[in-house]
Design a protein around this motif. Structure first.
Motif, mmCIF file in Angstrom:
data_model
loop_
_atom_site.group_PDB
_atom_site.id
_atom_site.type_symbol
_atom_site.label_atom_id
_atom_site.label_comp_id
_atom_site.label_asym_id
_atom_site.label_seq_id
_atom_site.Cartn_x
_atom_site.Cartn_y
_atom_site.Cartn_z
ATOM 1 N N GLN A 93 0.827 -1.212 0.000
ATOM 2 C CA GLN A 93 0.000 0.000 0.000
ATOM 3 C C GLN A 93 0.857 1.256 0.000
ATOM 4 O O GLN A 93 0.586 2.215 -0.735
ATOM 5 C CB GLN A 93 -0.934 -0.014 1.208
ATOM 6 C CG GLN A 93 -2.041 -1.063 1.127
ATOM 7 C CD GLN A 93 -2.796 -1.186 2.433
ATOM 8 O OE1 GLN A 93 -3.464 -0.260 2.865
ATOM 9 N NE2 GLN A 93 -2.689 -2.339 3.084
ATOM 10 N N TYR A 97 1.211 4.132 -2.867
ATOM 11 C CA TYR A 97 1.028 5.559 -2.611
ATOM 12 C C TYR A 97 2.169 6.357 -3.240
ATOM 13 O O TYR A 97 1.937 7.382 -3.906
ATOM 14 C CB TYR A 97 0.969 5.805 -1.103
ATOM 15 C CG TYR A 97 1.017 7.270 -0.717
ATOM 16 C CD1 TYR A 97 -0.128 8.055 -0.708
ATOM 17 C CD2 TYR A 97 2.232 7.867 -0.359
ATOM 18 C CE1 TYR A 97 -0.072 9.401 -0.369
ATOM 19 C CE2 TYR A 97 2.296 9.212 -0.015
ATOM 20 C CZ TYR A 97 1.141 9.970 -0.029
ATOM 21 O OH TYR A 97 1.204 11.308 0.303
ATOM 22 N N ASN A 100 1.792 6.235 -7.036
ATOM 23 C CA ASN A 100 0.608 6.976 -7.478
ATOM 24 C C ASN A 100 0.825 8.482 -7.419
ATOM 25 O O ASN A 100 0.243 9.235 -8.210
ATOM 26 C CB ASN A 100 -0.589 6.580 -6.608
ATOM 27 C CG ASN A 100 -1.902 6.685 -7.348
ATOM 28 O OD1 ASN A 100 -1.958 6.525 -8.561
ATOM 29 N ND2 ASN A 100 -2.968 6.951 -6.618
ATOM 30 N N ARG A 101 1.670 8.940 -6.490
ATOM 31 C CA ARG A 101 1.957 10.374 -6.354
ATOM 32 C C ARG A 101 3.203 10.785 -7.151
ATOM 33 O O ARG A 101 3.680 11.903 -7.018
ATOM 34 C CB ARG A 101 2.181 10.733 -4.871
ATOM 35 C CG ARG A 101 1.014 10.452 -3.941
ATOM 36 C CD ARG A 101 -0.235 11.253 -4.318
ATOM 37 N NE ARG A 101 -1.281 11.178 -3.323
ATOM 38 C CZ ARG A 101 -2.097 10.141 -3.136
ATOM 39 N NH1 ARG A 101 -1.939 9.050 -3.860
ATOM 40 N NH2 ARG A 101 -3.058 10.183 -2.234
ATOM 41 N N GLU A 462 -4.508 7.680 4.480
ATOM 42 C CA GLU A 462 -4.454 7.996 3.052
ATOM 43 C C GLU A 462 -3.339 7.186 2.379
ATOM 44 O O GLU A 462 -3.519 6.671 1.268
ATOM 45 C CB GLU A 462 -4.185 9.492 2.855
ATOM 46 C CG GLU A 462 -4.081 9.909 1.392
ATOM 47 C CD GLU A 462 -3.601 11.338 1.226
ATOM 48 O OE1 GLU A 462 -3.155 11.679 0.112
ATOM 49 O OE2 GLU A 462 -3.643 12.111 2.207
ATOM 50 N N MET A 463 -2.204 7.072 3.055
ATOM 51 C CA MET A 463 -1.075 6.338 2.488
ATOM 52 C C MET A 463 -1.266 4.829 2.587
ATOM 53 O O MET A 463 -0.888 4.077 1.681
ATOM 54 C CB MET A 463 0.220 6.738 3.209
ATOM 55 C CG MET A 463 0.608 8.198 3.059
ATOM 56 S SD MET A 463 2.243 8.553 3.763
ATOM 57 C CE MET A 463 1.912 8.369 5.526
ATOM 58 N N THR A 485 -3.552 -1.986 -5.230
ATOM 59 C CA THR A 485 -2.093 -2.028 -5.238
ATOM 60 C C THR A 485 -1.566 -2.830 -6.421
ATOM 61 O O THR A 485 -0.540 -2.484 -7.002
ATOM 62 C CB THR A 485 -1.535 -2.611 -3.926
ATOM 63 O OG1 THR A 485 -2.067 -3.919 -3.706
ATOM 64 C CG2 THR A 485 -1.890 -1.718 -2.749
#
Length: 499
Positions: A93, A97, A100-101, A462-463, A485
């Motif tokens: 996860q 994150y 994704n960022r 969130e992360m 994921t």
């Protein structure tokens, strides 16, 4: 010599996967905090995190038989397997994150889908594996696991292992397509590249020589520039010691009560690496066997497809050995130097209790190349000596401490030692290590920054959406985070290709 003092908020010692993970978490949670990193080698991820110094298994208990034990009544205890799997899901996860960022880029550079398999021989072990499969396959975390004791099916799954096999002994395997091969060295370097863009000061070729408490409760770290010899003193409110095998000597220098009565037992390792591309192409899985009777968990033999530098390779091992060094680049005096008045009895007790381990390590050290080939041929009957080379893997320092089980008990897991006030923490131990880095560093945050945890909850969720929740008790949440994921890390399509 310089007496210059530099104040900062956080100091991370060691540029491995643990410091990379903690630094990345803190920069998301407290972006204004100043962080400095000191690493004695010339780049990140060069010791235990390096891709050639570990097996690269995304440890999620899909294939590791030592995470499931047989109870006296014959049933299978899968509690540890569930725990390890859930911990790896936290890592997936957090990595998702970051990807994704766009904080780290192409996930193919550090993670690849790869079937995870367990392989056993003999009636007793086949019966154990079948019971293990029946217990795990009912659990949502292990969905998709298959079992077979049919030689024809096994030839499809593991043709290289089945080719030329003449024994009539029963053989069986479990297989789950959703396993992963993780290049922790590449991941570590990607994370440090990201941290540098966040104004984290990363000082390579800087050796930490001492750590002392100051009058105001912060920590003073004595650092030497290896190239120039210059000595600097840096102060921080919080220090994390993530120096792999080198963490124990630094922890001892702090003098905190929690550092007492702890010792370390170094174990070295070797892997055999296939140099024949035609052989490499015949195998596509991580296949874990069962440790021989009396052998320690670290000795579990496995044949692994690996992706290193975007090249597919094949490793077999590990073969254990003994070196008094606590790091691959360490000193032959590391073990002797770690013996202190407060832990000498603990170390001696372990020496008496672990004679079997000592005997095993001596036997491993004395193995010839041909004897290693004979062990390899238990996996690959047709293996040829000229197709395989030997590489030296990383050093692991197993924790020795006094427990309820007795004085001088050898621990085979990963442990965090923190001061009572949370101002300093050290990571000790080995497997499952890197795979559970996010779980372990969240534990550091909870122990060392309890006053901030309520403030950080929203960002942590969130992360890592499953933070604080049990995935096994929330199968719908597991499906959600697993699917997302897989997609973000680019595993979904490739999992289908190789399943």
């Amino acid at each position: 010599m310089s007496n210059q003092e530099n104040r900062t908020d956080v100091i991370l010692i060691g540029a491995g996967i643990m410091s990379a993970t903690l630094g990345s978490l803190l920069k998301e949670l407290a972006p204004r905090w100043e962080i400095k990193v000191f690493e004695k080698l010339e780049n990140a991820g060069q010791e235990s995190s390096n891709e050639w110094n570990n097996a690269g298994t995304g440890h999620s208990a899909l294939c590791e038989l030592n995470y499931t034990s047989e109870r006296p009544d014959g049933s299978i205890d899968i509690g540890k397997a569930i725990k390890v799997n859930e911990q790896f899901q936290l890592s997936r996860q957090f990595w998702s994150y970051l990807v994704n960022r766009n904080l780290i880029r192409n996930p193919r550079d550090f993670i690849m889908p790869l079937p995870h398999m367990s392989l056993v021989q003999g009636e007793k072990d086949v019966a154990f594996l079948k019971k293990r499969f029946e217990s795990l396959s009912q659990n949502p975390l292990f969905q998709g696991m298959q079992f077979s004791d049919d030689p024809e099916t096994l030839k499809e799954w593991i043709p290289l292992i089945m080719e030329g096999r003449t024994s009539n002994e029963p053989i069986a395997a479990t297989r789950i397509a959703a396993g992963t091969d993780v290049n922790f060295g590449a991941l570590t370097r990607l994370m440090f590249d990201h941290l540098k863009t966040k104004n984290v000061q990363v000082h390579y070729k800087h050796s930490v020589e001492d750590i002392k408490r100051t009058d105001d409760g912060s920590w003073e770290v004595k650092v030497q520039n290896i190239d120039s010899g210059q000595v600097e003193y840096h102060q921080a409110k919080f220090v994390f010691i993530g120096g792999g095998g080198g963490s124990l000597p630094l922890l001892q220098k702090t003098g905190i009560p929690e550092s007492k009565h702890i010792g370390g037992f170094p174990v070295s390792g070797l892997f055999m690496v296939c140099n024949n591309p035609k052989v490499v192409e015949q195998h596509h899985a991580k296949v874990y066997g069962k440790a021989k009777v009396g052998a320690p968990p670290m000795s579990v033999p496995h044949l692994d497809t690996r992706y290193i530098d975007n090249k597919r390779t094949l490793l077999f091992g590990p073969f254990a050995g003994f070196s008094p060094k606590f790091l691959k680049t360490g000193s032959n005096f590391d073990l002797l130097g770690s013996v202190k008045p407060n832990n000498v009895l603990t170390m001696l007790a372990a020496g008496v209790k672990e004679m079997a381990l000592t005997k095993y390590l001596v036997q491993q050290v004395l193995l010839s190349n041909e004897q290693r080939m004979e062990e390899l041929r238990e996996f690959i009957p047709s293996a040829k000596s000229e197709d395989w080379d030997v590489v030296v893997a990383g050093q692991r320092v197993q924790v020795i401490k006094d427990t309820e089980a007795g004085k001088g008990t050898l621990q085979f897991g990963t442990e965090v030692v923190t001061a009572a006030d949370g101002s300093i923490a050290a990571l000790l131990g080995a497997s499952p290590g890197a795979s559970t880095a996010v779980y372990v560093m969240l534990e550091v945050l909870e122990k060392c920054f309890p006053a901030y945890m309520n403030e950080w909850q929203t960002k942590i969720k969130e992360m890592i959406p499953s933070f604080g929740m049990s995935l096994v008790d929330n199968p719908e949440l597991f499906q959600e985070v697993y699917s997302s994921t897989s997609e973000i890390l680019g595993l979904t399509q490739r999992e289908a290709i190789y399943s």
